[in-house]
Design a protein around this motif. Structure first.
Motif, PDB file in Angstrom:
ATOM      1  N   ALA A  61       0.909  -0.712  -0.140  1.00  0.00           N
ATOM      2  CA  ALA A  61       0.261   0.110   0.295  1.00  0.00           C
ATOM      3  C   ALA A  61       0.554   1.422   0.177  1.00  0.00           C
ATOM      4  O   ALA A  61       0.739   2.521  -0.468  1.00  0.00           O
ATOM      5  N   ARG A  62       1.956   0.933   0.737  1.00  0.00           N
ATOM      6  CA  ARG A  62       3.485   1.989   1.079  1.00  0.00           C
ATOM      7  C   ARG A  62       3.277   2.679  -0.698  1.00  0.00           C
ATOM      8  O   ARG A  62       3.516   3.594  -1.075  1.00  0.00           O
ATOM      9  N   ILE A  63       3.484   1.326  -1.076  1.00  0.00           N
ATOM     10  CA  ILE A  63       4.347   1.289  -2.439  1.00  0.00           C
ATOM     11  C   ILE A  63       3.785   2.214  -3.682  1.00  0.00           C
ATOM     12  O   ILE A  63       3.400   2.864  -4.685  1.00  0.00           O
ATOM     13  N   GLU A  64       2.742   1.753  -3.855  1.00  0.00           N
ATOM     14  CA  GLU A  64       1.667   2.121  -3.917  1.00  0.00           C
ATOM     15  C   GLU A  64       1.092   3.499  -3.821  1.00  0.00           C
ATOM     16  O   GLU A  64       0.560   4.174  -5.321  1.00  0.00           O
ATOM     17  N   GLY A  65       0.829   3.836  -2.888  1.00  0.00           N
ATOM     18  CA  GLY A  65       0.492   4.981  -2.727  1.00  0.00           C
ATOM     19  C   GLY A  65       2.138   5.943  -2.819  1.00  0.00           C
ATOM     20  O   GLY A  65       1.256   7.301  -3.795  1.00  0.00           O
ATOM     21  N   PHE A  66       3.084   5.902  -2.939  1.00  0.00           N
ATOM     22  CA  PHE A  66       3.908   5.891  -3.959  1.00  0.00           C
ATOM     23  C   PHE A  66       3.970   6.378  -5.329  1.00  0.00           C
ATOM     24  O   PHE A  66       4.629   8.000  -5.363  1.00  0.00           O
ATOM     25  N   LEU A  67       3.624   5.317  -5.939  1.00  0.00           N
ATOM     26  CA  LEU A  67       3.879   5.574  -7.054  1.00  0.00           C
ATOM     27  C   LEU A  67       2.683   6.462  -7.660  1.00  0.00           C
ATOM     28  O   LEU A  67       2.253   6.711  -8.631  1.00  0.00           O
ATOM     29  N   GLY A  68       1.562   6.073  -6.278  1.00  0.00           N
ATOM     30  CA  GLY A  68       0.262   6.567  -7.243  1.00  0.00           C
ATOM     31  C   GLY A  68      -0.675   5.783  -8.300  1.00  0.00           C
ATOM     32  O   GLY A  68      -1.300   6.084  -8.857  1.00  0.00           O
ATOM     33  N   ILE A  69      -0.192   4.761  -8.120  1.00  0.00           N
ATOM     34  CA  ILE A  69      -0.958   3.273  -8.740  1.00  0.00           C
ATOM     35  C   ILE A  69      -2.276   2.466  -7.911  1.00  0.00           C
ATOM     36  O   ILE A  69      -2.693   1.966  -8.443  1.00  0.00           O
ATOM     37  N   GLY A  70      -2.493   2.612  -6.780  1.00  0.00           N
ATOM     38  CA  GLY A  70      -3.458   2.127  -5.998  1.00  0.00           C
ATOM     39  C   GLY A  70      -4.394   2.061  -6.205  1.00  0.00           C
ATOM     40  O   GLY A  70      -5.162   3.085  -6.692  1.00  0.00           O
ATOM     41  N   VAL A  71      -5.692   1.475  -5.250  1.00  0.00           N
ATOM     42  CA  VAL A  71      -6.868   2.214  -5.645  1.00  0.00           C
ATOM     43  C   VAL A  71      -7.658   2.592  -4.221  1.00  0.00           C
ATOM     44  O   VAL A  71      -6.541   1.846  -3.277  1.00  0.00           O
ATOM     45  N   PRO A  72      -7.906   3.827  -4.448  1.00  0.00           N
ATOM     46  CA  PRO A  72      -8.326   4.476  -3.465  1.00  0.00           C
ATOM     47  C   PRO A  72      -9.102   3.643  -1.525  1.00  0.00           C
ATOM     48  O   PRO A  72      -9.847   2.866  -2.489  1.00  0.00           O
ATOM     49  N   ALA A  73      -9.250   4.046  -0.788  1.00  0.00           N
ATOM     50  CA  ALA A  73     -10.184   3.236   0.001  1.00  0.00           C
ATOM     51  C   ALA A  73     -11.689   3.255   0.034  1.00  0.00           C
ATOM     52  O   ALA A  73     -12.306   2.913  -0.494  1.00  0.00           O
ATOM     53  N   GLU A  74     -11.709   4.892  -0.314  1.00  0.00           N
ATOM     54  CA  GLU A  74     -13.187   4.406  -0.421  1.00  0.00           C
ATOM     55  C   GLU A  74     -13.945   4.044  -1.845  1.00  0.00           C
ATOM     56  O   GLU A  74     -14.970   3.442  -1.729  1.00  0.00           O
ATOM     57  N   ALA A  75     -12.702   4.368  -3.140  1.00  0.00           N
ATOM     58  CA  ALA A  75     -13.073   3.834  -4.505  1.00  0.00           C
ATOM     59  C   ALA A  75     -12.623   1.671  -4.039  1.00  0.00           C
ATOM     60  O   ALA A  75     -14.097   1.086  -4.633  1.00  0.00           O
ATOM     61  N   SER A  76     -12.403   1.424  -2.948  1.00  0.00           N
ATOM     62  CA  SER A  76     -12.495  -0.487  -3.315  1.00  0.00           C
ATOM     63  C   SER A  76     -14.243  -0.788  -2.174  1.00  0.00           C
ATOM     64  O   SER A  76     -13.842  -1.946  -2.548  1.00  0.00           O
ATOM     65  N   GLN A  77     -14.364  -0.150  -0.895  1.00  0.00           N
ATOM     66  CA  GLN A  77     -15.866  -0.384  -1.340  1.00  0.00           C
ATOM     67  C   GLN A  77     -17.058  -0.005  -1.680  1.00  0.00           C
ATOM     68  O   GLN A  77     -18.111  -0.806  -1.737  1.00  0.00           O
ATOM     69  N   ARG A  78     -16.334   0.844  -3.063  1.00  0.00           N
ATOM     70  CA  ARG A  78     -17.947   0.894  -3.264  1.00  0.00           C
ATOM     71  C   ARG A  78     -18.559  -0.481  -4.782  1.00  0.00           C
ATOM     72  O   ARG A  78     -17.434  -1.140  -4.153  1.00  0.00           O
ATOM     73  N   THR A  79     -19.289  -0.074  -5.097  1.00  0.00           N
ATOM     74  CA  THR A  79     -19.983  -1.758  -5.813  1.00  0.00           C
ATOM     75  C   THR A  79     -19.098  -1.782  -6.798  1.00  0.00           C
ATOM     76  O   THR A  79     -18.878  -0.726  -8.240  1.00  0.00           O
ATOM     77  N   PRO A  80     -18.632  -2.734  -7.860  1.00  0.00           N
ATOM     78  CA  PRO A  80     -18.241  -3.069  -9.162  1.00  0.00           C
ATOM     79  C   PRO A  80     -18.516  -1.698 -10.610  1.00  0.00           C
ATOM     80  O   PRO A  80     -19.823  -1.870 -10.318  1.00  0.00           O
ATOM     81  N   GLY A  81     -18.401  -1.078 -10.913  1.00  0.00           N
ATOM     82  CA  GLY A  81     -18.408  -0.204 -11.901  1.00  0.00           C
ATOM     83  C   GLY A  81     -19.262   0.325 -11.543  1.00  0.00           C
ATOM     84  O   GLY A  81     -19.727   1.354 -12.480  1.00  0.00           O
ATOM     85  N   ALA A  82     -19.598   0.934  -9.931  1.00  0.00           N
ATOM     86  CA  ALA A  82     -20.001   2.187  -9.528  1.00  0.00           C
ATOM     87  C   ALA A  82     -19.275   3.650 -10.755  1.00  0.00           C
ATOM     88  O   ALA A  82     -17.889   3.542  -9.918  1.00  0.00           O
ATOM     89  N   ALA A  83     -20.158   4.465 -10.611  1.00  0.00           N
ATOM     90  CA  ALA A  83     -18.386   5.659 -11.453  1.00  0.00           C
ATOM     91  C   ALA A  83     -18.151   6.753 -10.319  1.00  0.00           C
ATOM     92  O   ALA A  83     -18.602   6.392  -9.020  1.00  0.00           O
ATOM     93  N   ALA A  84     -17.051   7.105 -10.362  1.00  0.00           N
ATOM     94  CA  ALA A  84     -16.280   7.620  -9.256  1.00  0.00           C
ATOM     95  C   ALA A  84     -16.343   9.262  -9.433  1.00  0.00           C
ATOM     96  O   ALA A  84     -16.952   9.701 -10.327  1.00  0.00           O
ATOM     97  N   PRO A  85     -16.683   9.698  -7.875  1.00  0.00           N
ATOM     98  CA  PRO A  85     -17.765  10.689  -7.944  1.00  0.00           C
ATOM     99  C   PRO A  85     -16.684  12.371  -8.659  1.00  0.00           C
ATOM    100  O   PRO A  85     -15.165  11.930  -8.775  1.00  0.00           O
ATOM    101  N   GLN A  86     -16.969  13.047  -9.335  1.00  0.00           N
ATOM    102  CA  GLN A  86     -15.881  14.134 -10.363  1.00  0.00           C
ATOM    103  C   GLN A  86     -16.049  15.295  -8.844  1.00  0.00           C
ATOM    104  O   GLN A  86     -16.657  15.784  -8.920  1.00  0.00           O
ATOM    105  N   ALA A  87     -14.863  15.509  -8.861  1.00  0.00           N
ATOM    106  CA  ALA A  87     -14.592  16.829  -8.453  1.00  0.00           C
ATOM    107  C   ALA A  87     -15.072  18.158  -9.286  1.00  0.00           C
ATOM    108  O   ALA A  87     -14.591  18.225 -10.120  1.00  0.00           O
ATOM    109  N   ASP A  88     -15.309  19.145  -8.065  1.00  0.00           N
ATOM    110  CA  ASP A  88     -16.184  20.341  -8.539  1.00  0.00           C
ATOM    111  C   ASP A  88     -14.997  21.441  -8.721  1.00  0.00           C
ATOM    112  O   ASP A  88     -13.189  21.453  -8.518  1.00  0.00           O
TER     113      ASP A  88
END
Length: 70
Positions: A42-69
């Motif tokens: 998780a630390r390596i993924e975070g450093f490289l910016g390639i991991g799945v964010p914790a909030e995204a991993s809890q969403r259902t598969p196929g759910a759209a990511a929230p758009q930032a304003d």
């Protein structure tokens, strides 16, 4: 029953208990190592910016990511 039979039964039970205890300790060590590897990953993924964010991993598969304003 013969006292030798009691000794044999007790020996077998203690042997089984020792085997179970040893296996449990070994399994606990493996779980600890896996948890440590997961934290490192998780630390390596975070450093490289390639991991799945914790909030995204809890969403259902196929759910759209929230758009930032913007």
């Amino acid at each position: 029953m013969d006292p030798a039979a009691y000794v044999q039964i007790a020996s077998i039970l203690l042997g089984v208990l020792a085997i179970v205890w040893h296996q449990q300790r070994s399994l606990d060590k493996v779980r600890t190592e896996v948890a440590q590897l997961g934290q490192r990953l998780a630390r390596i993924e975070g450093f490289l910016g390639i991991g799945v964010p914790a909030e995204a991993s809890q969403r259902t598969p196929g759910a759209a990511a929230p758009q930032a304003d913007a």
